[in-house]
Scaffold this motif. Structure first.
Motif, short mmCIF file in Angstrom:
data_model
loop_
_atom_site.label_atom_id
_atom_site.label_comp_id
_atom_site.label_asym_id
_atom_site.label_seq_id
_atom_site.Cartn_x
_atom_site.Cartn_y
_atom_site.Cartn_z
N THR B 41 0.84 -1.20 0.00
CA THR B 41 0.00 0.00 0.00
C THR B 41 0.87 1.25 0.00
O THR B 41 0.59 2.22 -0.72
CB THR B 41 -0.91 0.00 1.23
OG1 THR B 41 -1.68 -1.20 1.22
CG2 THR B 41 -1.85 1.18 1.23
N GLN B 85 -7.99 -0.39 -0.97
CA GLN B 85 -8.32 -1.67 -0.36
C GLN B 85 -9.75 -1.67 0.18
O GLN B 85 -10.48 -2.62 0.03
CB GLN B 85 -7.33 -1.90 0.79
CG GLN B 85 -6.99 -3.31 1.05
CD GLN B 85 -5.69 -3.43 1.84
OE1 GLN B 85 -4.89 -2.51 1.88
NE2 GLN B 85 -5.47 -4.57 2.45
N ASP B 162 -5.24 -1.85 -5.15
CA ASP B 162 -4.67 -2.29 -3.87
C ASP B 162 -5.44 -3.49 -3.34
O ASP B 162 -6.60 -3.36 -2.96
CB ASP B 162 -4.71 -1.14 -2.85
CG ASP B 162 -3.88 -1.43 -1.62
OD1 ASP B 162 -3.32 -2.54 -1.53
OD2 ASP B 162 -3.78 -0.54 -0.75
N GLU B 163 -4.82 -4.64 -3.33
CA GLU B 163 -5.43 -5.88 -2.84
C GLU B 163 -6.85 -6.08 -3.35
O GLU B 163 -7.77 -6.19 -2.55
CB GLU B 163 -5.48 -5.88 -1.31
CG GLU B 163 -4.18 -5.53 -0.64
CD GLU B 163 -3.36 -6.74 -0.28
OE1 GLU B 163 -3.76 -7.87 -0.68
OE2 GLU B 163 -2.33 -6.56 0.38
MG LIG Z 1 -1.99 -2.93 2.15
#
Ligand SMILES: [Mg+2]
Ligand SMILES: Nc1ncnc2c1ncn2[C@@H]1O[C@H](COP(=O)(O)OP(=O)(O)O)[C@@H](O)[C@H]1O
Lengths: 260, 261
Positions: B41, B85, B162-163
């Motif tokens: 991140t 995320q 992000d993820e």
């Molecule tokens: Mg992260």
């Protein structure tokens, strides 16, 4: 011993650093005024949630504070046979002191804490970061409208608080304890001075509005983005606002009425 | 299109990145993988200009992102979609308004044109029917797809995920994997996927960087990585509990500790 001084030094540095950040934050808000003026609907929405939703709390508290003033006033004044001056006493204490101070304290508890929690939560859920990545400045879009809404609402709410207090004093003193109604209003009208009382009270409320809105928004923006961090920030808003209000009230009162 | 050179970044005393360099190829999907807490991140925030490196440079479209003026940085960010995320949808706006928001702020399109654009973006993620819902009414997978639609709202050239796969049920997962792939192909995007979900990421990535403890420990196409003879890469790609990355956090000897009393 040295460690003790180190701790004090570090704490001082930390607070100075925080004050610095808060000042930059405030400058950024002020320079967003043009942005907010171009988007009045953002401001109106916040005026509603910051101002209108605090209205009933302020109005009802004002009424009861005024009623208590009426009861206590008659009790104290009657020992001097001066019940007819009740109107002056009630109005002067409300307009000069209780209106701005109690109004601002209530505002900090209701609207200030809500602002801190809201901004802190937006930070924790990455809404502020998300906005930055969309090339929209959260200081302009989120913070500034809330600041100006608080800054505008509180002086108006304080005026409402004082007006409701005067009505409360009337209900308790005149309707309940039979002070002469004519005396209540005419003495008030004759003795309350526009500059000395009303303008000074307004100046206080404007300064408190600036303090509370600034503290609440900065604490939210600066919060550690976790649930514990937000809860601490909310507490700090209420505590720091209350201190700031009471300390500034003393300073302003000294400037306005006292120490020549 | 994005190039990272000799990047070093620390949090406190801990070096999150220690002199790393990466090259993100245009119009491809580049994956950056590594265990939680490696700084994935953080890397995206550095690329987006939200954090400043201690040293090293990040070039986006040949511009050094940390040298840009605020205005130029904001211009560049319009070409950069980012999927957080958590989704990071604005909680006080409907799905429709969330996607319309950046368009309203940055363009002078008319109401009906905005409507067309928003519906196109929603259609691309298959959620045109959800436009009147509030973010709190969305499931995790739906929220992520809406956030994707919003990241695409300004027709960016590159998109950072992000993820995107974490915490999704198998069906949402398949949908998201497919979406990232098709969006990349149809819109000619440059995509960066940050993830620790090996299988899903390997299935769509053109190139993978594996990170651990501030360094790049492996890189190459998914095939090259699965063939790799590095033990670390093998442990991560196959998801084994113990190996070069130990199962145990550093600790004193267990039997000694048990009998220490
Ligand atoms: Mg992260
Ligand atoms: N705001 C912050 N302040 C201090 N440390 C942070 C902060 N954000 C992240 N970290 C630390 O930086 C490291 C990398 O975090 P992150 O980039 O979120 O990892 P990842 O996304 O790979 O799981 C973690 O060890 C985390 O504890």
């Amino acid at each position: 011993m040295i460690i003790f001084f180190q701790h004090i030094g570090q704490a001082c540095l930390k607070s100075i650093e925080k004050l610095g950040r808060a000042s930059l934050f405030f400058i950024a808000i002020i320079s967003s005024i043009g942005y907010v003026l171009l988007r009045p609907n953002l401001l109106i929405k916040q005026l509603f949630s910051v101002g209108v939703l605090t209205f009933w709390l302020i109005a009802i508290s004002g009424l009861f504070v005024g009623m208590v003033l009426g009861l206590q006033g008659v009790y104290t004044l009657s020992t001097f046979g001066a019940e007819s001056s009740l109107g002056i006493m009630v109005a002067a204490s409300l307009v000069r002191e209780l209106g701005p101070v109690v109004g601002a304290l209530l505002f900090a508890g209701r609207a200030g804490s809500a602002l801190t929690a809201e901004i802190g939560l937006m930070k924790a859920t990455e809404q502020l970061s998300g906005m930055e990545m969309m090339a929209i400045d959260p200081l302009k879009y989120i913070i500034a409208p809330r600041f100006f809404a608080g800054f505008i609402s509180l002086p108006l709410l304080v005026a409402i608080f004082s007006a409701m207090g005067i009505i409360g004093g009337y209900l308790a003193g005149v309707e309940l304890l039979h002070v002469d109604s004519g005396a209540y209003w005419s003495q008030m009208q004759a003795s309350i001075d526009f500059d000395a009382d009303i303008v000074n009270g307004m100046i206080k409320s404007i300064i408190f509005a600036w303090l509370v809105s600034w503290i609440a928004l900065f604490e939210g923006y600066d919060a550690v983005p976790t649930s514990a961090g937000i809860s601490r920030a909310t507490t700090r808003t209420v505590v720091n606002s209350s201190f700031a209000i009471l300390i500034f009230d003393f300073l302003l009162t000294a400037l306005m009425f006292g120490v020549a | 299109m994005i190039s990272i050179r000799n990047l070093t970044f620390s949090r406190g005393n801990r070096k999150i990145f220690d002199n790393i360099s990466m090259q993100i190829m245009p119009h491809k999907i580049t994956a950056i993988m590594g265990p939680s807490g490696t700084g994935k991140t953080t890397l995206l925030k550095l690329i987006g200009g939200q954090l400043k490196p201690d040293s090293g440079t990040i070039l986006v479209n040949d511009q050094e992102i940390h040298q840009l003026s605020r205005r130029a940085l904001y211009e560049l960010r319009k070409k950069m979609g980012m999927l957080f995320q958590s989704g990071a949808l604005l909680s006080d706006m409907s799905v429709y308004d969330n996607i319309a928001f950046p368009i309203r702020e940055h363009t002078k399109l008319t109401k009906s044109m905005i409507r067309t654009v928003v519906l196109m973006k929603l259609n691309a993620v298959g959620l045109r029917g959800a436009r009147d819902l509030m973010p709190s009414e969305l499931s995790g997978g739906m929220a992520r797809r809406i956030a994707m639609a919003r990241a695409l709202a300004l027709d960016p050239e590159m998109i950072l995920y992000d993820e995107p796969f974490t915490g999704q049920d198998p069906i949402s997962l398949a949908v998201l994997v497919k979406l990232i792939k098709t969006l990349n192909q149809t819109l000619h995007l440059t995509s960066i996927v940050v993830s620790h979900d090996v299988e899903e990421t390997a299935s769509i990535a053109d190139y993978i960087y594996l990170m651990s403890e501030g360094k790049i420990v492996g890189q190459g196409s998914p095939e090259e990585l699965t063939q790799s003879d590095s033990e670390w890469v093998q442990q991560f790609m196959q998801g084994q509990a113990d190996g070069p990355v130990p199962f145990h956090y550093p600790a004193d000897d267990f039997s000694e500790e048990l009998f220490a009393l």
